[in-house]
Enzyme design. Structure first.
Site: not given
Ligand code: NAD
Ligand code: UDP
Length: 355
Positions: A151-152, A155, A193, A196-197, A210-211
């Site tokens: 992912y990282d 992106k 997180v 889940n919570f 976690y942790g």
């Molecule tokens: P989400 O998983 O709810 O939505 C992602 C959407 O993309 C879903 O509807 C999924 O079906 C669709 N998708 C996945 N792979 C696809 C593909 N190959 N072709 C077409 N559609 C596809 O996630 P979200 O939280 O709504 O995130 C939306 C965007 O924002 C993502 O790109 C994510 O990386 C970025 N983003 C979100 C967060 C966050 O905290 N929510 C943080 C940083 C970046």
């Molecule tokens: N986390 C947790 N319990 C859960 C899910 C996540 O303690 O059930 C922690 C996770 O280890 C991280 C933080 O919450 O430190 C945020 O996790 P999330 O997956 O929401 O986002 P990201 O790590 O991608 O920022």
């Protein structure tokens, strides 16, 4: 934000959590919206209410394949990508392809149509940051071989492609680095997180910390994020980003657990689980650039955003269910949300009105 004209807007990932809220908002503002999604982590139900709207259409498609859209395209928001660690790690090679090929294909679509294109990048480009809070100038500390790298690094490569398409072909690009965003419509089995919570608390099941829970995150309410995305998209061509969009209030994960317990009145105990590999220890956005360039700052307090999120989940998970379906673990195979969607696939390949 005044609407100057009716725009033809494509939202990839438009059936997901953030994307579906964005589709709602853009349709309400009078734009013609094409939601393009493969329903991997998105839910068709998220956009079902829009289907009868004359300015909305749903196209089931995968951004890993070349894209073609009927009619003019003025704007593309590229949100397609699973965002939750369990989901993006379920098919890591697929995630890299979604990030990289997806970026390539939306950029080609932008080049062919003359559209402006916005990339949903992420705070994950900073990895486990050594600089705190994180400004856009920080180049990050990503483990290129760890489980989050799909992912990282995907992106990060997408950001590189965006800027190369601007330099080589003059495509008007915008890159938003989104920090942890939450709100109504997150999936019950999303694995992040807050979802889940909240689900665990509402079911009086153990809260999985976690942790030791001392790691921090900064949570932005989805409506605030949408304001930032729209402002960036409609900003002057010279404003490309990358620009951080997030809420600078930093909390520990343990604090989040306690807030959720307090706000739900839950009896859930807290249980400790191992910290996932490469889990960033601290994360907080520096948002001076967004304030300066866009006049943007988040407005929704964490307590208020949590309340809306809890109310939304409460309607969906009111009935306690068996422990197996309340797992905080990555779902095996397809997501629960995707399974029924895929059964409907044949019926859904292009639904809604022509935009
Ligand atoms: P989400 O998983 O709810 O939505 C992602 C959407 O993309 C879903 O509807 C999924 O079906 C669709 N998708 C996945 N792979 C696809 C593909 N190959 N072709 C077409 N559609 C596809 O996630 P979200 O939280 O709504 O995130 C939306 C965007 O924002 C993502 O790109 C994510 O990386 C970025 N983003 C979100 C967060 C966050 O905290 N929510 C943080 C940083 C970046
Ligand atoms: N986390 C947790 N319990 C859960 C899910 C996540 O303690 O059930 C922690 C996770 O280890 C991280 C933080 O919450 O430190 C945020 O996790 P999330 O997956 O929401 O986002 P990201 O790590 O991608 O920022």
């Amino acid at each position: 934000m005044p609407v100057i004209e009716k725009l033809n807007i494509v939202v990839t990932g438009g059936a997901g959590f953030i994307g579906s809220h964005l589709c709602d908002r853009l349709v309400q503002k009078g734009h013609a919206v094409t939601c393009l999604d493969n329903l991997d982590t998105g839910r068709f139900d998220n956009v079902r209410p829009l289907l009868n709207h004359p300015n909305f259409r749903f196209v089931e498609a995968d951004v890993r394949d070349p894209l073609s859209i009927d009619g003019p395209v003025d704007r593309i928001y590229n949100l397609a990508c699973p965002a939750s660690p369990p989901h993006y790690q379920r098919d890591p090679i697929g995630t890299v392809k979604t990030c990289v090929l997806g970026a390539l294909h939306v950029l080609e679509l932008a080049r062919a149509t003359g559209a402006r294109v916005l990339q949903a990048s992420t705070s994950e480009v900073y990895g486990d940051p050594e600089i705190h809070p994180q400004p856009e100038s920080y180049r990050g500390a990503v483990n290129t071989t760890g489980p989050r790298a799909c992912y990282d690094e995907g992106k990060r490569c997408a950001e590189a492609l965006f800027f190369d398409y601007r330099r080589l072909y003059g495509v008007p690009v915008k890159v938003a680095r989104i920090f942890n965003t939450y709100g109504p419509r997150m999936l019950e089995n999303d694995g992040r997180v807050i979802s889940n919570f909240v689900v665990q608390a509402l079911r009086n099941r153990p809260i999985t910390l976690y942790g030791d829970g001392s790691q921090t995150r900064s949570f932005c309410y989805v409506a605030d994020l949408l304001d930032g995305l729209e402002l960036l998209m409609e900003s002057d061509d010279a404003i490309t980003g990358p620009i951080n969009l997030g809420n600078p209030r930093e909390v520990t994960v343990e604090e989040i657990a306690r807030m959720v317990l307090r706000q739900t009145g839950s009896r859930s105990p807290i249980t400790y689980r191992p910290l996932p590999e490469d889990d960033p220890r601290r994360r907080r956005p520096e948002i001076a650039a967004a304030a300066r360039a866009l006049g943007w700052a988040p407005r929704v307090a964490l307590e208020d955003g949590l309340k809306s999120t809890i109310d939304d989940f409460a309607m969906r998970v009111a009935t306690p269910v068996s422990p197996a379906s309340n797992s905080a673990e990555p779902p095996a195979g397809l997501t629960a949300a995707a399974r029924p969607a895929r059964k409907r696939r044949a019926a859904l390949s292009a639904v809604g009105s022509s935009a």
